[in-house]
Design an enzyme around this catalytic site. Structure first.
Site, short mmCIF file in Angstrom:
data_model
loop_
_atom_site.label_atom_id
_atom_site.label_comp_id
_atom_site.label_asym_id
_atom_site.label_seq_id
_atom_site.Cartn_x
_atom_site.Cartn_y
_atom_site.Cartn_z
N GLU A 115 0.83 -1.22 0.00
CA GLU A 115 0.00 0.00 0.00
C GLU A 115 0.86 1.26 0.00
O GLU A 115 0.59 2.21 -0.73
CB GLU A 115 -0.94 -0.02 1.21
N GLU A 135 -3.98 -9.40 3.97
CA GLU A 135 -4.89 -9.07 5.07
C GLU A 135 -6.04 -10.06 5.27
O GLU A 135 -6.40 -10.36 6.41
CB GLU A 135 -5.48 -7.66 4.86
N1 CAA Z 1 3.85 -6.60 12.20
C1 CAA Z 1 4.53 -6.79 13.34
N2 CAA Z 1 5.69 -7.48 13.42
C2 CAA Z 1 6.16 -7.99 12.27
C3 CAA Z 1 5.50 -7.84 11.05
C4 CAA Z 1 4.31 -7.11 11.04
N3 CAA Z 1 3.60 -6.88 9.89
N4 CAA Z 1 6.21 -8.48 10.09
C5 CAA Z 1 7.28 -9.00 10.70
N5 CAA Z 1 7.27 -8.71 12.02
C6 CAA Z 1 8.23 -9.12 13.04
C7 CAA Z 1 8.05 -10.58 13.40
O1 CAA Z 1 7.02 -10.75 14.35
C8 CAA Z 1 9.42 -10.90 13.96
O2 CAA Z 1 9.53 -10.39 15.25
P1 CAA Z 1 9.93 -11.37 16.49
O3 CAA Z 1 11.30 -11.83 16.14
O4 CAA Z 1 9.89 -10.46 17.66
O5 CAA Z 1 8.92 -12.46 16.49
C9 CAA Z 1 10.35 -10.07 13.08
O6 CAA Z 1 9.54 -9.04 12.50
C10 CAA Z 1 10.95 -10.87 11.94
O7 CAA Z 1 9.90 -11.48 11.21
P2 CAA Z 1 9.86 -13.04 10.87
O8 CAA Z 1 10.59 -13.84 11.89
O9 CAA Z 1 8.45 -13.41 10.59
O10 CAA Z 1 10.73 -13.04 9.52
P3 CAA Z 1 10.65 -14.09 8.32
O11 CAA Z 1 11.82 -13.83 7.46
O12 CAA Z 1 10.45 -15.47 8.82
O13 CAA Z 1 9.30 -13.68 7.50
C11 CAA Z 1 7.75 -12.15 6.51
C12 CAA Z 1 9.21 -12.45 6.88
C13 CAA Z 1 7.29 -13.13 5.43
C14 CAA Z 1 7.66 -10.73 5.98
C15 CAA Z 1 6.87 -12.34 7.77
O14 CAA Z 1 7.44 -11.58 8.84
C16 CAA Z 1 5.45 -11.90 7.60
O15 CAA Z 1 4.65 -12.61 7.00
N6 CAA Z 1 5.09 -10.71 8.14
C17 CAA Z 1 3.74 -10.23 8.12
C18 CAA Z 1 3.36 -9.72 6.73
C19 CAA Z 1 1.89 -9.30 6.70
O16 CAA Z 1 1.00 -10.11 6.85
N7 CAA Z 1 1.65 -7.99 6.49
C20 CAA Z 1 0.34 -7.45 6.42
C21 CAA Z 1 -0.04 -6.86 7.75
S1 CAA Z 1 -1.72 -6.32 7.81
C22 CAA Z 1 -1.71 -4.77 7.10
O17 CAA Z 1 -0.73 -4.34 6.55
C23 CAA Z 1 -2.99 -4.00 7.20
C24 CAA Z 1 -2.96 -2.69 6.52
O18 CAA Z 1 -3.56 -2.54 5.48
C25 CAA Z 1 -2.24 -1.57 7.09
#
Ligand code: CAA
Length: 270
Positions: A115, A135
């Site tokens: 976004e 989402e």
């Molecule tokens: N929010 C909060 N924390 C997040 C985050 C997020 N969106 N994405 C990553 N982190 C944090 C993880 O919780 C982790 O923290 P901890 O070590 O304290 O647990 C740290 O960042 C590293 O992340 P990962 O261990 O998950 O890293 P990875 O390499 O295994 O995976 C990733 C990377 C695929 C990006 C994975 O982190 C992921 O899927 N993140 C979420 C992505 C997502 O779903 N985003 C959409 C959010 S909803 C939204 O955006 C609504 C809107 O319209 C505003």
């Protein structure tokens, strides 16, 4: 240059590079980050010397991993509305920055990451970039205008496919569907973004700002009104010495040198 908690701003040859930096959460957009981003955008918008803006993510892995899921986990409906309104306001400010803008997408750009990338004028992706609107897999919908900018950029059907399925796509697929304008090797992302920015800097900053205005405003109008508006903005070009300099250089077979005086900060009204 001002110090920020989650952002770095570097300025070089009329190009500002804004880097979002929240390494522990892969640059996820907490309320605090989005609130500070609004200040950064206002500050950079006001910088006379900045003719082009590049936005990228800190680290090798993520551009922006989306909205902060841990923060959203605790939200009630009112907090959800407030968070979405904040994000939408700040992304609209990005979209309407007076300068042309480039998102240099260096890794994961999920949810709020896709976004925010869409709020910039042009997207260049590293070959490692991953896009998507995950989402619905989290029980919510895109809340920073993903349901609005995505269909406008790539069409309704493909936007629905991505949003309903929460599928992730790689940089090549993002290029194929028109979400990004260029895919480059990961190691040369910033060089490529800066080269494009430098090419834009070589053009009249006055004209580039007005072109952005004509495109952004015109797309909100019906076609006839938009062409009338274009005529108005076209006329506005002749109020600035860049028009004289650009045409003088052509007539004299020289090279135009633009000085960036009297740049429009706001959109000229019809
Ligand atoms: N929010 C909060 N924390 C997040 C985050 C997020 N969106 N994405 C990553 N982190 C944090 C993880 O919780 C982790 O923290 P901890 O070590 O304290 O647990 C740290 O960042 C590293 O992340 P990962 O261990 O998950 O890293 P990875 O390499 O295994 O995976 C990733 C990377 C695929 C990006 C994975 O982190 C992921 O899927 N993140 C979420 C992505 C997502 O779903 N985003 C959409 C959010 S909803 C939204 O955006 C609504 C809107 O319209 C505003």
């Amino acid at each position: 240059m001002k110090n920020y908690e989650y952002f770095r701003v570097e300025l070089e040859e009329h190009i500002a590079v804004i880097t979002i930096s929240r390494p522990k959460a892969l640059n996820a957009l907490s309320t605090a980050v989005v609130t500070e981003l609004e200040t950064v955008i206002s500050d950079v918008s006001e910088m006379e010397d900045v003719w082009v803006v590049i936005f990228t993510g800190d680290g090798d892995k993520a551009f922006v991993a989306g909205g902060d899921i841990k923060e959203m986990y605790e939200m009630d409906p009112a907090a959800g509305i407030a968070y979405s309104k904040l994000g939408n306001r700040v992304l609209s400010k990005i979209e309407n920055m007076p300068q042309p803008t480039i998102a240099a997408v260096n890794g994961y750009a999920l949810g709020g990451g896709t976004e925010i990338a869409m709020a910039f004028d042009i997207r260049i992706a590293s070959s490692r970039a991953i896009f998507g609107q995950p989402e619905t897999g989290l029980g919510i919908i895109p809340g920073f205008a993903g349901t609005q900018r995505l269909p406008r950029l790539i069409g309704k059907g493909m936007a629905k496919l991505l949003i309903y399925s929460s599928a992730r796509i790689n940089a090549e697929e993002a290029y194929r569907i028109g979400l990004v304008q260029k895919v480059v090797p990961h190691s040369s992302l910033m060089d490529e973004a800066k080269a494009l920015a430098a090419q834009i800097v070589s053009c009249s900053p006055h004209a580039v700002r007005l072109a952005k205005t004509a495109i952004n405003q015109g797309l909100e109008m019906d076609f006839q009104s938009a062409t009338m508006y274009e005529a108005h903005v076209f006329g506005h070009c002749f109020t600035n010495e860049d028009q004289v300099e650009g045409m003088r250089a052509f007539v004299e077979k020289g090279k135009a040198v633009f000085n960036g005086k009297a740049l429009p900060k706001s959109i000229p009204q019809n």
